[in-house]
Motif scaffolding. Structure first.
Motif, PDB file in Angstrom:
ATOM      1  N   VAL A   1      19.872  17.605  50.970  1.00 36.17           N
ATOM      2  CA  VAL A   1      19.114  16.488  51.525  1.00 36.17           C
ATOM      3  C   VAL A   1      17.746  16.387  50.855  1.00 36.17           C
ATOM      4  CG1 VAL A   1      18.031  15.596  53.622  1.00 36.17           C
ATOM      5  CG2 VAL A   1      20.348  16.522  53.715  1.00 36.17           C
ATOM      6  N   ALA A   2      17.095  17.518  50.640  1.00 39.12           N
ATOM      7  CA  ALA A   2      15.766  17.512  50.011  1.00 39.12           C
ATOM      8  C   ALA A   2      15.835  17.032  48.566  1.00 39.12           C
ATOM      9  CB  ALA A   2      15.154  18.900  50.073  1.00 39.12           C
TER      10      ALA A   2
ATOM     11  N   LEU B   1      12.156   9.643  45.288  1.00 39.84           N
ATOM     12  CA  LEU B   1      10.705   9.442  45.288  1.00 39.84           C
ATOM     13  C   LEU B   1      10.108   9.358  43.885  1.00 39.84           C
ATOM     14  CD1 LEU B   1       9.656  11.954  48.116  1.00 39.84           C
ATOM     15  CD2 LEU B   1       9.857   9.464  48.305  1.00 39.84           C
TER      16      LEU B   1
ATOM     17  N   ASP C   1      18.093  15.083  47.157  1.00 37.12           N
ATOM     18  CA  ASP C   1      18.372  13.644  47.158  1.00 37.12           C
ATOM     19  C   ASP C   1      17.112  12.842  47.491  1.00 37.12           C
ATOM     20  OD1 ASP C   1      20.997  14.117  46.516  1.00 37.12           O
ATOM     21  OD2 ASP C   1      21.772  13.798  48.544  1.00 37.12           O
ATOM     22  N   ASP C   2      16.341  13.319  48.464  1.00 38.58           N
ATOM     23  CA  ASP C   2      15.128  12.614  48.857  1.00 38.58           C
ATOM     24  C   ASP C   2      14.101  12.649  47.738  1.00 38.58           C
ATOM     25  OD1 ASP C   2      13.468  11.203  50.735  1.00 38.58           O
ATOM     26  OD2 ASP C   2      12.357  13.058  51.051  1.00 38.58           O
TER      27      ASP C   2
ATOM     28  N   SER D   1       7.305  11.530  51.351  1.00 36.93           N
ATOM     29  CA  SER D   1       8.097  11.256  52.546  1.00 36.93           C
ATOM     30  C   SER D   1       7.863  12.360  53.566  1.00 36.93           C
ATOM     31  CB  SER D   1       9.587  11.134  52.225  1.00 36.93           C
ATOM     32  OG  SER D   1      10.141  12.397  51.900  1.00 36.93           O
TER      33      SER D   1
ATOM     34  N   PRO E   1      10.268  13.747  56.166  1.00 29.22           N
ATOM     35  CA  PRO E   1      11.562  13.806  56.846  1.00 29.22           C
ATOM     36  C   PRO E   1      11.405  14.370  58.259  1.00 29.22           C
ATOM     37  CG  PRO E   1      11.702  14.734  54.634  1.00 29.22           C
ATOM     38  CD  PRO E   1      10.253  14.549  54.933  1.00 29.22           C
TER      39      PRO E   1
ATOM     40  N   ASN F   1       7.745  15.999  51.768  1.00 30.59           N
ATOM     41  CA  ASN F   1       8.291  15.987  50.412  1.00 30.59           C
ATOM     42  C   ASN F   1       7.400  15.108  49.553  1.00 30.59           C
ATOM     43  OD1 ASN F   1      10.441  17.467  51.387  1.00 30.59           O
ATOM     44  ND2 ASN F   1      11.898  15.781  51.337  1.00 30.59           N
TER      45      ASN F   1
END
Length: 242
Positions: free
Chosen positions: A31-32, A39, A34-35, A195, A197, A230
């Motif tokens: 998840v990290a 960015l 991908d995020d 971001s 999250p 992030n």
């Protein structure tokens, strides 16, 4: 086994086990990455030299290889047991990874030798944070990217995390304090590169169960203490004059 950092805070047995788990790899790491990838401004770097600073047991390697197609992938960690696990993981995935036993505050790589530096859930383990950030700056090429993903003190300093894991509590910071550290070092980023999250596992008091069951309304952004941050930060092409 001798560790590469005198200030290394050894993880608990549970923590070491958790870093091998499906939850860690798919609900945290994946998840990290991908995020962070989303960015990044502009096109992704082509065939970069990519350093995973604090690679742990190497569960990031396959994810980073798929996301960024690095020409050279380097994993760095201060714990020899973790590096042994990283070596086995790289072999299992059929990946060529250069492993470095090193402290993040004294990275054994040349100046301006890295295009992308991935630092995921590592910084809150480090005692010498300012020195580590200076080392990130040193090894990154001008124009290089720092992919920084962290848990804040509002997550780390809770009873469940204190009970299950081990961290140097005196250095924990808020999201705003981490971003200020990056800016003070000279890294550049905009609001669109950051971001916050608000993932279920970061709701340290109840892991979001009360909200999921409709017993509590989630606090909106700006009215809550952020537990995760992030950011994709860039080392400028030209030195900043202050």
């Amino acid at each position: 086994m001798k560790r590469a950092a005198a200030t290394y805070v050894e993880e608990t047995g549970f923590g070491f086990w958790f870093l091998q788990s499906h939850v860690w790899q798919h609900h945290v790491l994946r998840v990290a990455i991908d995020d962070l990838k989303g960015l990044i401004d502009g096109p992704l770097p082509t065939a970069p030299v990519l350093l995973d600073a604090g690679c742990g047991q190497g569960k990031s390697f396959a994810l980073l290889a798929a996301a960024f197609r690095p020409a050279r992938l380097i994993g760095l960690d201060a714990d020899p047991h973790s590096l042994a696990c990283s070596r086995a993981e790289a072999e299992r995935q059929g990946l060529e990874v250069q492993l470095v036993a090193s402290d993040c505050a004294a990275i054994q790589l040349a100046d301006a030798s890295v295009d992308v530096l991935f630092c995921h859930q590592t910084f809150h383990h480090l005692v010498e944070q300012a020195q580590a950030l200076a080392e990130f700056w040193r090894v990154l090429k001008p124009g290089g990217l720092l992919l920084f993903a962290e848990s804040t003190k509002f997550y780390i300093d809770t009873w469940v995390i204190r009970w299950l894991f081990r961290h140097p509590m005196q250095v924990q910071k808020s999201a705003e304090q981490y971003l200020a550290m990056l800016r003070d070092q000279g890294f550049q980023f905009a609001t669109r590169n950051v971001s916050y999250p608000y993932l279920w596992w970061s709701r340290a008091k109840d892991f979001g169960l009360l909200e999921r069951w409709g017993l509590r309304r989630p606090k909106p952004f700006g009215q809550r203490d952020e537990t995760l941050v992030n950011v994709v930060a860039r080392k400028p092409l030209e030195p900043a004059y202050r």
